[in-house]
Design an enzyme around this catalytic site. Structure first.
Site: not given
Ligand code: FPP
Length: 252
Positions: A22, A39, A133
């Site tokens: 997050d 992201h 893994l």
């Molecule tokens: C949460 O941060 C993150 C996500 C909803 C997306 C996770 C994706 C990645 C880490 C990139 C790609 C991963 C893979 C496995 C290919 P948020 O957007 O909710 O952040 P915020 O709470 O600060 O708004």
């Protein structure tokens, strides 16, 4: 990436680590960048974390990439996330395969485009025999969805006369869940400062140790992972027993 034989010398490295990644959006906002930049950097943190887990001898890593609830985000962000997943699959899978990583994707995949589903299946088939893994990516996943699906599968067996409802126990239900063939997570990590499960692995986290950090996911790295492992290593896991029982059994 060399895999350390840490389990034989210490039992303080978790076998199975589950992470809610997050804070990508906030990381980007702080830098006056679009959310998608967060992201993208998040993907970099995923790479570092996979490498650190391999080096530390972690056997299973489960990452929450996209929850059932994330569809509620602006369509543009959802579209960009999907593109990022496809790009990541294309660019990373060969490298993961070379490093002995077995990739699996869990969740309601029928909601994704046929193109993405096809790439996921191809990546799973390619890496199925690897054992350094196991990397589970939870995509369009929800813990309630997982349990509901398991209940429906058992109900169908009852309907077909293969099972009596009185025979349903925890073990039968567990066997229908997404990660049924793997041990439950030992350590759950959530970055980004929030302290909740957000419908992640609800069943599987029953006895998992929780670790929360204010670090935003793109800033997470091997040092941060080690801090989480140090915290994990300092805890006594009792699984309902008293500390005296645990000490007597020698698995404190
Ligand atoms: C949460 O941060 C993150 C996500 C909803 C997306 C996770 C994706 C990645 C880490 C990139 C790609 C991963 C893979 C496995 C290919 P948020 O957007 O909710 O952040 P915020 O709470 O600060 O708004």
């Amino acid at each position: 990436m060399a895999k350390a034989d840490t389990h034989s010398t210490s039992c303080k490295i978790p076998r199975h680590v589950a992470i809610i990644m997050d804070g990508n959006g906030r990381w980007a906002r702080k830098r006056h960048l679009p959310r998608v930049a967060g992201h993208r950097m998040g993907l970099e943190a995923v790479r570092k974390t996979i490498q650190a887990c391999v080096e530390q001898g972690v056997e299973i890593l489960t990452l929450f990439a996209f929850s059932s609830e994330n569809w509620r985000r602006p369509a543009e962000e959802v579209g960009l996330l999907m593109k990022l997943f496809i790009t990541a699959l294309d660019s990373e899978v060969k490298k993961l395969h070379r490093n002995g990583v077995c990739l699996r994707v869990i969740g309601e995949l029928s909601a994704f485009t046929p193109e993405l589903q096809q790439r996921i299946t191809a990546a799973e088939i390619l890496t199925a025999g690897n054992s350094t893994l196991t990397l589970n990516i939870a995509a369009n996943y929800g813990g309630r969805w997982d349990i509901t699906r398991a209940a429906r599968a058992l109900a169908a067996q009852v309907e077909r006369g293969e099972l009596r409802s009185a025979e349903i126990d925890e073990e039968l239900l567990r066997r229908q869940l997404s990660l049924a063939d793997l041990p439950d997570p030992d350590l759950f990590i959530r970055t980004g400062g929030e302290q909740r499960i957000s419908n992640f692995l609800l069943w599987q986290l029953a006895y998992t140790e929780f670790y929360f950090t204010d670090l935003l996911w793109p800033a997470f790295d091997a040092v941060a992972l080690q801090q989480a492992f140090d915290s994990f290593g300092s805890r006594q896991r009792r699984f309902g027993r008293t500390s005296e029982q645990v000490e007597e059994a020698g698995d404190a």
